[in-house]
Design an enzyme around this catalytic site. Structure first.
Site, mmCIF file in Angstrom:
data_model
loop_
_atom_site.group_PDB
_atom_site.id
_atom_site.type_symbol
_atom_site.label_atom_id
_atom_site.label_comp_id
_atom_site.label_asym_id
_atom_site.label_seq_id
_atom_site.Cartn_x
_atom_site.Cartn_y
_atom_site.Cartn_z
ATOM 1 C CE LYS A 179 -12.181 0.061 -0.379
ATOM 2 N NZ LYS A 179 -12.176 0.908 -1.573
ATOM 3 N N GLY A 237 -1.769 -0.326 4.781
ATOM 4 C CA GLY A 237 -1.548 -1.680 5.319
ATOM 5 C C GLY A 237 -1.267 -1.644 6.812
ATOM 6 C CD GLU A 253 2.072 -9.629 -0.481
ATOM 7 O OE1 GLU A 253 3.113 -8.973 -0.658
ATOM 8 O OE2 GLU A 253 2.042 -10.667 0.196
ATOM 9 C CB CYS A 287 3.798 -3.082 -6.147
ATOM 10 S SG CYS A 287 3.510 -4.714 -6.809
ATOM 11 C CD GLU A 388 5.260 2.475 -3.318
ATOM 12 O OE1 GLU A 388 4.366 2.783 -2.517
ATOM 13 O OE2 GLU A 388 5.293 1.380 -3.905
HETATM 14 P P1 NAD Z 1 -4.046 2.555 -1.255
HETATM 15 O O1 NAD Z 1 -3.385 1.979 -0.059
HETATM 16 O O2 NAD Z 1 -4.348 4.002 -1.263
HETATM 17 O O3 NAD Z 1 -5.455 1.830 -1.504
HETATM 18 C C1 NAD Z 1 -5.568 0.423 -1.719
HETATM 19 C C2 NAD Z 1 -6.969 -0.024 -1.348
HETATM 20 O O4 NAD Z 1 -7.137 0.073 0.059
HETATM 21 C C3 NAD Z 1 -8.090 0.823 -1.946
HETATM 22 O O5 NAD Z 1 -9.201 -0.011 -2.232
HETATM 23 C C4 NAD Z 1 -8.414 1.787 -0.810
HETATM 24 O O6 NAD Z 1 -9.725 2.295 -0.902
HETATM 25 C C5 NAD Z 1 -8.231 0.902 0.402
HETATM 26 N N1 NAD Z 1 -7.811 1.565 1.635
HETATM 27 C C6 NAD Z 1 -6.973 2.628 1.764
HETATM 28 N N2 NAD Z 1 -6.787 2.922 3.070
HETATM 29 C C7 NAD Z 1 -7.515 2.016 3.778
HETATM 30 C C8 NAD Z 1 -7.734 1.811 5.175
HETATM 31 N N3 NAD Z 1 -7.146 2.589 6.092
HETATM 32 N N4 NAD Z 1 -8.547 0.796 5.558
HETATM 33 C C9 NAD Z 1 -9.129 -0.013 4.629
HETATM 34 N N5 NAD Z 1 -8.962 0.157 3.302
HETATM 35 C C10 NAD Z 1 -8.158 1.144 2.867
HETATM 36 O O7 NAD Z 1 -3.151 2.149 -2.510
HETATM 37 P P2 NAD Z 1 -3.362 2.518 -4.062
HETATM 38 O O8 NAD Z 1 -3.018 3.947 -4.276
HETATM 39 O O9 NAD Z 1 -4.679 2.024 -4.526
HETATM 40 O O10 NAD Z 1 -2.239 1.589 -4.726
HETATM 41 C C11 NAD Z 1 -0.885 1.932 -4.798
HETATM 42 C C12 NAD Z 1 -0.088 1.228 -3.711
HETATM 43 O O11 NAD Z 1 -0.303 -0.179 -3.799
HETATM 44 C C13 NAD Z 1 1.405 1.414 -3.849
HETATM 45 O O12 NAD Z 1 1.952 1.681 -2.590
HETATM 46 C C14 NAD Z 1 1.896 0.072 -4.375
HETATM 47 O O13 NAD Z 1 3.224 -0.238 -4.057
HETATM 48 C C15 NAD Z 1 0.938 -0.867 -3.723
HETATM 49 N N6 NAD Z 1 0.859 -2.138 -4.436
HETATM 50 C C16 NAD Z 1 1.456 -3.223 -3.876
HETATM 51 C C17 NAD Z 1 1.426 -4.448 -4.543
HETATM 52 C C18 NAD Z 1 2.064 -5.672 -3.955
HETATM 53 O O14 NAD Z 1 1.712 -6.772 -4.361
HETATM 54 N N7 NAD Z 1 2.973 -5.532 -3.011
HETATM 55 C C19 NAD Z 1 0.775 -4.543 -5.781
HETATM 56 C C20 NAD Z 1 0.171 -3.411 -6.305
HETATM 57 C C21 NAD Z 1 0.209 -2.199 -5.618
#
Ligand code: NAD
Length: 487
Positions: A179, A237, A253, A287, A388
């Protein structure tokens, strides 16, 4: 609205491109011009997810027994398809996410390389043999696939993050339900399309688009799901981690608040360049992006001047224009969040010495553009120093000593990436021990990681259970059996 026909893209379940049973869709739009609709995608529901997980479950026995060389051939073929279409895919990625088209090209190439890397590494990933006192017994470990793996990914590296999860999952014999972020479903679709064209058997990779609130829970809690590999925000997460059963592995991550420490002996031109590159690449939406610069007081003024000067030289614009360094933020949530934190910075008494305004003139009017922002005199306890932001905002924090710099650097919930700029080898070495971060750099940007080296965070930046990337990236997707073989 632009009236050219918008193409509709389907889910991929059990080897077939199909509409969601919900009969609902959503649109992916260009963050540089929100009138440009990139595509229409399936707003899936739990029934779609259930069908996809069942397809993956049914495909697992055969795929896990498929010769590793055949699994590798499919990854290599999918890599070739990406490589043959770099220019077109990069264009779609830029339209959908906003990053510069050169960065998008690099991401497509890196993703293809990742498929090839795991096609090789995965074929020689094996157990160990243990010496023992019985001449008629061999003791060894064997690695085997887990089963169905859910892959949930963000929008900022919408192709390379899925590639670095899906490739090790598949090569080790797992089946996948993927997804992507609803902000970047098209480039994710292209990865699945490449695997489908490469001849992956039905059910081995399944692709379901839609809102986390509609499909997220089942991807984590369905009893057939043996592992969830997730990249995204720490809040999501934590939610996923709390819902997964103890027999479901999780690899998370998450967010970061990455510091760059500038010591008093540092090359200040280098420090300012590393800050600019680390803080503003991907418009601050990496990130591992530099979010805090912790600078020794003796060099703070000179460093800040250089930082402002280099930042003011950055060209802002559409990712298709040559020389552009700052593009749009990826979506409206991002825009609002970044503007909100710029206000927090002002309210908390920090000095906004550069930028920080939303840009609404001319071509910028229809996109999510904000000037890069530099705050100085930031208090270590203020929100812009602790939370963040995920945008082009730098908090400069002044300190008196190396020890204070480390204390400030570590006084956050996150521990993803950190760097120090110094010519003092002793301090550099001490830093690698003192800093609480999963990626530690000296005289380099906080951003960037090798495909063949482990990647992951400490503290709330990761579950710290299994690393991604490199050879160790295969561990998450396999379980060990210890075999005592008497002859
Ligand atoms: P997000 O957490 O909003 O969404 C990420 C994914 O998870 C999306 O596909 C979303 O639909 C899904 N999702 C969201 N809540 C969920 C839940 N409760 N259950 C299941 N799925 C869920 O993040 P974003 O806005 O897409 O990305 C930005 C974030 O990602 C920032 O916090 C950034 O630091 C982090 N990030 C981390 C890394 C790393 O490797 N540590 C790399 C890239 C981005």
């Amino acid at each position: 609205m632009i009236t050219t026909k918008v193409e509709t893209f389907n889910n991929y379940i059990n080897g077939e491109w199909q509409e969601s049973v919900s009969k609902k869709t959503f649109f992916s739009v260009n963050p540089a011009n929100t009138e440009d609709v990139v595509g229409e995608f399936q707003a899936s529901n739990e029934q779609d997810v259930k069908t996809a997980i069942e397809a993956a479950k049914n495909a697992f026995p055969s795929w896990s027994q498929t010769a590793p060389s055949k699994r590798a051939a499919i990854l290599n073929q999918a890599a070739s398809i990406l490589e043959q279409n770099v220019a077109a895919l990069a264009e779609e990625l830029t339209r959908e996410e906003g990053k510069h088209v050169e960065d998008a090209k690099n991401e497509v190439i890196r993703s293809a390389q990742t498929l090839r890397y795991y096609a090789v590494e995965g074929q020689s990933f094996t157990g160990e043999t243990f010496p023992n006192d019985d001449a008629n017994m061999k003791v060894s470990t064997e690695r085997e696939a887990l089963g169905v793996v859910s892959v949930i990914t963000p929008w900022n590296f919408p192709l390379s993050i899925p590639a670095r999860k899906i490739a090790p999952a598949l090569i080790t014999g797992n089946t996948v339900v993927f997804k992507p972020s609803s902000d970047t479903p098209l480039i994710a679709f292209r990865l699945v399309e490449a695997l489908a064209k490469a001849g992956i058997p039905k059910g081995v990779i399944n692709f379901v688009t839609g809102k986390a609130s509609d499909v997220g829970d089942l991807l984590v809690t369905h009893p057939a799901v043996r592992a969830v590999t997730f990249t995204g925000s720490t809040a999501a997460g934590e939610d996923i981690h709390s819902k997964a059963s103890f027999t479901t592995r999780t690899q998370m991550e998450l967010g970061g608040k990455n510091p760059l420490i500038v010591m008093d002996d540092a090359d200040l031109d280098l420090a300012a360049t590393l800050t600019v590159n680390g803080a503003y690449s991907l418009t601050g939406q990496a990130c591992t992006g530099t979010s805090r610069v912790i600078v020794l007081k003796e060099v703070k003024e000179e460093f800040t001047q250089k930082l402002v000067q280099k930042t003011s030289a950055l060209k802002i614009g559409n990712g298709f224009e040559a020389g552009v360094k700052i593009g749009p933020l990826a979506n409206e949530r991002q825009l609002k969040n970044v503007l909100k934190y710029i206000e927090f910075g002002k309210e908390d008494g920090a000095d906004l010495v550069y930028g920080g305004e939303q840009i609404l003139t001319g071509e910028f009017e229809k996109g999510y553009y904000v000037e890069p922002a530099i705050f100085t005199n930031v208090k270590p306890n203020s929100r812009i120093a602790k939370e963040e932001i995920f945008g082009p905002v730098v908090a400069v924090i002044e300190v008196d000593t190396y020890e204070e710099a480390i204390a400030v650097a570590n006084d956050v919930e996150y521990g993803l990436s950190a760097s120090i700029v110094t010519n003092n080898l002793k301090i550099a070495n001490q830093f690698t021990k003192d800093i609480q971060a999963g990626t530690v750099k000296v005289n380099r940007t906080t951003t960037g990681n090798l495909m063949n080296a482990p990647f992951g965070g400490l503290k709330k930046s990761s579950t710290s259970t299994f690393r991604e990337s490199g050879r160790v990236g295969l561990e998450f997707f396999t379980q060990l059996k210890t075999v005592y073989m008497g002859f």
